[in-house]
Design a protein around this motif. Structure first.
Motif, PDB file in Angstrom:
ATOM      1  N   PRO A  34       0.811  -1.224   0.000  1.00 58.84           N
ATOM      2  CA  PRO A  34       0.000   0.000   0.000  1.00 58.84           C
ATOM      3  C   PRO A  34       0.841   1.270   0.000  1.00 58.84           C
ATOM      4  N   LEU A  35       1.946   1.227   0.744  1.00 56.94           N
ATOM      5  CA  LEU A  35       2.822   2.388   0.810  1.00 56.94           C
ATOM      6  C   LEU A  35       3.331   2.742  -0.587  1.00 56.94           C
ATOM      7  N   LEU A  36       3.857   1.723  -1.259  1.00 59.06           N
ATOM      8  CA  LEU A  36       4.425   1.916  -2.589  1.00 59.06           C
ATOM      9  C   LEU A  36       3.351   2.357  -3.576  1.00 59.06           C
ATOM     10  N   LEU A  37       2.223   1.647  -3.544  1.00 62.02           N
ATOM     11  CA  LEU A  37       1.178   1.920  -4.527  1.00 62.02           C
ATOM     12  C   LEU A  37       0.602   3.318  -4.358  1.00 62.02           C
ATOM     13  N   LEU A  38       0.391   3.705  -3.106  1.00 60.62           N
ATOM     14  CA  LEU A  38      -0.212   5.009  -2.883  1.00 60.62           C
ATOM     15  C   LEU A  38       0.732   6.116  -3.350  1.00 60.62           C
ATOM     16  N   LEU A  39       2.036   5.914  -3.115  1.00 60.49           N
ATOM     17  CA  LEU A  39       2.999   6.910  -3.595  1.00 60.49           C
ATOM     18  C   LEU A  39       2.984   6.978  -5.114  1.00 60.49           C
ATOM     19  N   ILE A  40       3.019   5.792  -5.741  1.00 62.68           N
ATOM     20  CA  ILE A  40       3.071   5.769  -7.203  1.00 62.68           C
ATOM     21  C   ILE A  40       1.794   6.328  -7.811  1.00 62.68           C
ATOM     22  N   PHE A  41       0.661   5.844  -7.305  1.00 64.02           N
ATOM     23  CA  PHE A  41      -0.610   6.307  -7.852  1.00 64.02           C
ATOM     24  C   PHE A  41      -0.836   7.774  -7.527  1.00 64.02           C
ATOM     25  N   LEU A 180      -9.018  10.838  -7.551  1.00 61.17           N
ATOM     26  CA  LEU A 180      -8.304   9.591  -7.828  1.00 61.17           C
ATOM     27  C   LEU A 180      -7.872   8.866  -6.555  1.00 61.17           C
ATOM     28  N   VAL A 181      -7.389   9.611  -5.547  1.00 63.09           N
ATOM     29  CA  VAL A 181      -6.848   8.925  -4.365  1.00 63.09           C
ATOM     30  C   VAL A 181      -7.903   8.070  -3.643  1.00 63.09           C
ATOM     31  N   PRO A 182      -9.138   8.566  -3.413  1.00 67.85           N
ATOM     32  CA  PRO A 182     -10.123   7.667  -2.800  1.00 67.85           C
ATOM     33  C   PRO A 182     -10.349   6.398  -3.635  1.00 67.85           C
ATOM     34  N   GLY A 183     -10.324   6.525  -4.949  1.00 66.96           N
ATOM     35  CA  GLY A 183     -10.491   5.348  -5.800  1.00 66.96           C
ATOM     36  C   GLY A 183      -9.298   4.415  -5.721  1.00 66.96           C
ATOM     37  N   ILE A 184      -8.112   5.020  -5.599  1.00 66.21           N
ATOM     38  CA  ILE A 184      -6.896   4.215  -5.506  1.00 66.21           C
ATOM     39  C   ILE A 184      -6.953   3.302  -4.290  1.00 66.21           C
ATOM     40  N   LEU A 244      -4.189   7.086   6.444  1.00 66.68           N
ATOM     41  CA  LEU A 244      -3.346   8.129   7.024  1.00 66.68           C
ATOM     42  C   LEU A 244      -2.580   8.866   5.930  1.00 66.68           C
ATOM     43  N   MET A 245      -2.094   8.103   4.946  1.00 70.16           N
ATOM     44  CA  MET A 245      -1.351   8.746   3.858  1.00 70.16           C
ATOM     45  C   MET A 245      -2.259   9.650   3.026  1.00 70.16           C
ATOM     46  N   ALA A 246      -3.480   9.176   2.765  1.00 71.34           N
ATOM     47  CA  ALA A 246      -4.408   9.993   1.972  1.00 71.34           C
ATOM     48  C   ALA A 246      -4.632  11.328   2.660  1.00 71.34           C
ATOM     49  N   ASP A 247      -4.701  11.270   3.993  1.00 75.01           N
ATOM     50  CA  ASP A 247      -4.976  12.481   4.750  1.00 75.01           C
ATOM     51  C   ASP A 247      -3.752  13.385   4.843  1.00 75.01           C
ATOM     52  N   PHE A 248      -2.637  12.821   5.320  1.00 72.66           N
ATOM     53  CA  PHE A 248      -1.491  13.660   5.647  1.00 72.66           C
ATOM     54  C   PHE A 248      -0.601  13.969   4.452  1.00 72.66           C
ATOM     55  N   LEU A 249      -0.543  13.061   3.482  1.00 72.47           N
ATOM     56  CA  LEU A 249       0.362  13.260   2.360  1.00 72.47           C
ATOM     57  C   LEU A 249      -0.337  13.956   1.203  1.00 72.47           C
ATOM     58  N   PHE A 250      -1.567  13.502   0.922  1.00 74.42           N
ATOM     59  CA  PHE A 250      -2.232  14.045  -0.259  1.00 74.42           C
ATOM     60  C   PHE A 250      -3.301  15.078   0.095  1.00 74.42           C
ATOM     61  N   HIS A 251      -3.550  15.257   1.393  1.00 78.66           N
ATOM     62  CA  HIS A 251      -4.500  16.280   1.852  1.00 78.66           C
ATOM     63  C   HIS A 251      -5.853  16.181   1.167  1.00 78.66           C
ATOM     64  N   ILE A 252      -6.355  14.949   1.071  1.00 82.22           N
ATOM     65  CA  ILE A 252      -7.680  14.783   0.504  1.00 82.22           C
ATOM     66  C   ILE A 252      -8.676  15.139   1.609  1.00 82.22           C
ATOM     67  N   PRO A 253      -9.624  16.023   1.335  1.00 79.67           N
ATOM     68  CA  PRO A 253     -10.578  16.370   2.388  1.00 79.67           C
ATOM     69  C   PRO A 253     -11.478  15.170   2.691  1.00 79.67           C
ATOM     70  N   LEU A 254     -11.712  14.917   3.974  1.00 78.44           N
ATOM     71  CA  LEU A 254     -12.649  13.853   4.346  1.00 78.44           C
ATOM     72  C   LEU A 254     -13.884  14.533   4.909  1.00 78.44           C
TER      73      LEU A 254
END
Lengths: 374, 369
Positions: A34-41, A180-184, A244-254
């Motif tokens: 997940p770490l790798l994929l989320l970074l790549i995606f 895209l990130v929620p879909g990822i 956690l990554m979606a929130d802190f790294l990509f700042h996707i609003p929840l």
């Protein structure tokens, strides 16, 4: 549940856990993947075209032609490359050095002053149709801005008969990462769930240890619970990490509730694990199970879930097929929970579909395994 | 020596195709996936749900709505009677966009004033939202131009004339389907090569191979050639479907495409054999295959353009053989590009193929014996 049963499940979990710990590839699947994929995606997948190289051919740089082409230098969407002739520009387009050409001919200024409405010729490379269409939209935007500016300079206000006011809800900056990130997360959870369990029952059959397990007093339900629980815990760990990554790294609003997000994710994880167990139970060979897992998890979740390609735009038959893909329901829930909020009319039907799939897969695994006992 | 390798190749094919499940798993899914994905993977806007809240009672607003109905992008799914209905409807995806035409629209236009129109678009899928917005804009701007010409006889000071090369109707299927050739060729080749050694190791038959007179490099060739045949064969099948079923125009020459295809498959074989030599169990091989496939697909430009990525991600894509072949296959299909146009994609891919095959050979020697 009687104490014997609990003890047997515990034993099974312990055995499975030892296998996980001794072959670190399971831990890698749950946490490293997940770490790798989320970074790549997250960084690699974007539909926002920026700095598109475009050839700018201004044959006679008069006042109007220059003021129009100036718009391209100010736009964040374009990287204009001035060229002297249309032949040079066409060659560059053919060699993929530029994605489009804007061509103002020699008589542009003259015709403009004569009010003969001279053409602004735009050529785009249509190979990447989506980008081409976005580029067309940006060009129109620049053209329109220029018309307004010219009208203002002439002392008139350009008053369009129909004045369009546009509002894009939920994602006003139209940032593709936000959708895209929620879909990822759905693609990642499908991969993790499927990969963790696709081989675990086939492995037992292939090594002959399944029969060893079946001659013990453990029941099928206990066996399956023992297989499911450790991988469920691993999968939830991977999920938390991704959230956690979606929130802190990509700042996707929840905008929806965290608890709802976790509950629906747990449900989806059950479906993904159930699907893996199902593959494993039906084919009984690790090689074939691996093949099936490869083709039935990543690509369907990538293409048929609505994560990137909008389901509404697909032909009806294909839309029907997408209903068989669990990720479709989860993507819908995730995009809504993240960007819109707790919209029950989206969350409830999709969760119900996930629940049906979880029961179906686990039920099938249960039945298939029992048959083999006889 | 030749017949020893041949015997190994025959054995590989037997173990791949003798078992019915394994035969099916290699042949059926790629074709099925091509058919489904070829139709599913589209960025075109079709029949997006549109609702209209029209506060105007005149004829002109009806004409404007008629233009939206006539567009292939939109399908009118209903009329609203208050602004409050818009929110809940969009929230539950009842419609993608809502068009709100203000009071007095027609009357204002007749007086030479302007008519306010508001469009609200569901931005959950930002790409769809942008496409819908572009459609709306061009419908409105066409209307405006015609209206201005009709009423005042004035033309715009300059007009736009947009054309697209290579794909005149901008069908995203023409872009995606040739990409699926590259995608599926990679997956099939990788599966055949990455999982085959791991399977033998787990079953214990790899040791038996080692005690035969076969040399390491002979074993390697015996494992690589089936991958090449299956990969190129499957790709050919997919090319046939692309041309004859999906009717994607093949402007260029197959003779220029095939050398590129073979080099591409060779580079994937190298990766597959490297994964093979690292893994002792099938689960590890499967994980290895995924760890290659997922980033390779994502960072290839298959679904989203490489140019949109941040610079450092763009650098990473230069290591990805799929990136090069994807460009080549699309350009040969749609642009009819010859070797002179894709040479700068071919040579890096050849270097990658040479590198992965060399590394696989080295690993094979040092980790297997």
């Amino acid at each position: 549940m009687n104490p014997g049963s609990l003890m047997r499940i515990k034993g099974m979990i312990r055995k499975e856990w030892l296998q996980v710990v001794r072959d670190p590839s399971s831990i890698a699947i749950a946490f490293f993947l997940p770490l790798l994929l989320l970074l790549i995606f997250g960084y690699g997948v974007s539909l926002d075209a920026k700095n598109v190289p475009i050839a700018l051919v201004v044959e006679h740089p008069g006042a109007q032609a220059s003021s129009f082409s100036g718009g391209f230098f100010q736009s964040p969407y374009f990287l204009p490359v001035p060229m002297t002739s249309i032949q040079e520009a066409e060659a560059a387009l053919r060699e993929s050095k530029v994605n489009g050409i804007v061509w103002l001919q020699n008589n542009f200024d003259r015709d403009y002053l004569k009010k003969e409405s001279p053409p602004i010729s735009v050529l785009v490379n249509g190979v990447d149709a989506n980008t081409a269409r976005l580029v067309e939209g940006y060009v129109q935007g620049i053209w329109f801005g220029w018309l307004e500016q010219e009208a203002e300079r002439a002392g008139k206000k350009l008053q369009a008969p129909v004045q369009l006011e546009q509002r894009i809800w939920f994602n006003p900056q139209v940032r593709s990462t936000d959708f895209l990130v929620p879909g990822i997360l759905a693609v990642i959870m499908t991969l993790i769930g499927g990969l963790l369990t696709a081989l675990v029952i086939a492995r037992e059959w292939e090594r002959g240890t399944m029969e060893a397990l079946l001659v013990t007093r453990i029941s099928v339900a206990e066996l399956l619970l023992g297989k499911l629980i450790p991988y469920f815990i691993l999968g939830m760990g991977g999920l938390m990490l991704s959230l956690l990554m979606a929130d802190f790294l990509f700042h996707i609003p929840l905008r929806g509730s965290v608890w709802l997000l976790l509950a629906t994710s747990a449900l989806f994880l059950l479906v993904a694990l159930g699907m893996g167990l199902f593959i494993s139970t039906v084919v009984r060979s690790q090689f074939v199970a691996a093949l099936v897992a490869l083709v039935s998890t990543f690509l369907p979740a990538f293409i048929l879930s609505g994560f990137i390609f909008d389901i509404q735009s697909m032909p009806l038959v294909i839309q029907g097929i997408t209903h068989l893909i669990a990720a479709r329901y989860y993507v819908s829930i995730m995009q809504t929970l993240f960007l819109v909020g707790n919209v029950w009319s989206i969350v409830l039907p999709n969760s119900a579909a996930l629940l049906v799939m979880a029961v179906l897969f686990l039920g099938l695994v249960y039945r298939k395994t029992r048959k083999n006992l006889e | 020596m030749g017949h020893r390798i041949l015997a190994l190749i025959i054995k590989e094919f037997l173990s791949l195709f003798r078992d019915k499940k394994s035969r099916m798993a290699v042949i059926v899914p790629p074709i099925l996936q091509l058919l489904i994905f070829g139709y599913a993977a589209t960025f075109d806007l079709e029949n997006a749900g549109l609702v209209v809240f029209n506060e105007d009672s005149g004829a002109i607003s009806r004409e404007l709505i008629g233009r939206f109905q006539g567009s292939v992008g939109f399908k009118l799914v209903g009329y609203l009677h208050s602004e409050a209905e818009v929110g809940p409807l969009i929230d539950r995806k009842g419609a993608l966009l809502a068009l709100h035409i203000g009071k007095q629209c027609s009357a204002n236009l007749m007086r030479g004033e302007s008519c306010p129109v508001q469009v609200i678009i569901d931005g959950r899928n930002s790409n769809t939202a942008m496409l819908a917005l572009n459609y709306v804009r061009s419908i409105v701007s066409d209307f405006n131009q015609e209206w201005a010409e009709q009423t005042t006889g004035t033309k715009l000071p300059a007009h736009l004339n947009i054309r697209a090369w290579f794909n005149p109707n901008l069908e995203s299927r023409w872009f995606i389907v040739p990409g699926i050739i590259a995608l599926l060729a990679m997956i099939v080749t990788l599966v055949v090569t990455a999982l085959s050694v791991a399977r033998e190791r787990e079953a214990g038959t790899f040791d038996q191979l080692l005690v035969t007179p076969l040399r390491p490099w002979e074993v390697l060739i015996g494992k690589a050639i089936p991958g090449l045949i299956v990969g190129v064969g499957e790709a050919s099948l997919i090319i046939l479907v692309t041309v004859f079923w999906f009717r994607i125009p093949l402007v260029g020459q197959l003779a220029t495409l095939y050398p590129a295809l073979i080099i591409y498959v060779l580079s994937i074989i190298g990766v597959g054999l490297m994964i093979s030599s690292f893994s002792t169990t099938l689960q590890q091989a499967l994980l290895g295959a995924f760890l290659f496939i997922v980033p390779a697909v994502t960072l290839s430009g298959f679904s989203t353009p490489i140019a949109n990525m941040p610079p450092f991600m763009q650098m990473l894509t230069y290591l990805n053989p799929m990136r090069y072949f994807l460009t080549i296959v699309r350009r040969v299909f749609l642009e009819g590009a010859g070797l002179e146009y894709f040479w700068h994609d071919l040579w890096p891919m050849s270097i990658i193929a040479a590198a992965t095959l060399t590394m696989a050979t080295w690993l094979f020697r040092h980790r297997m014996y």
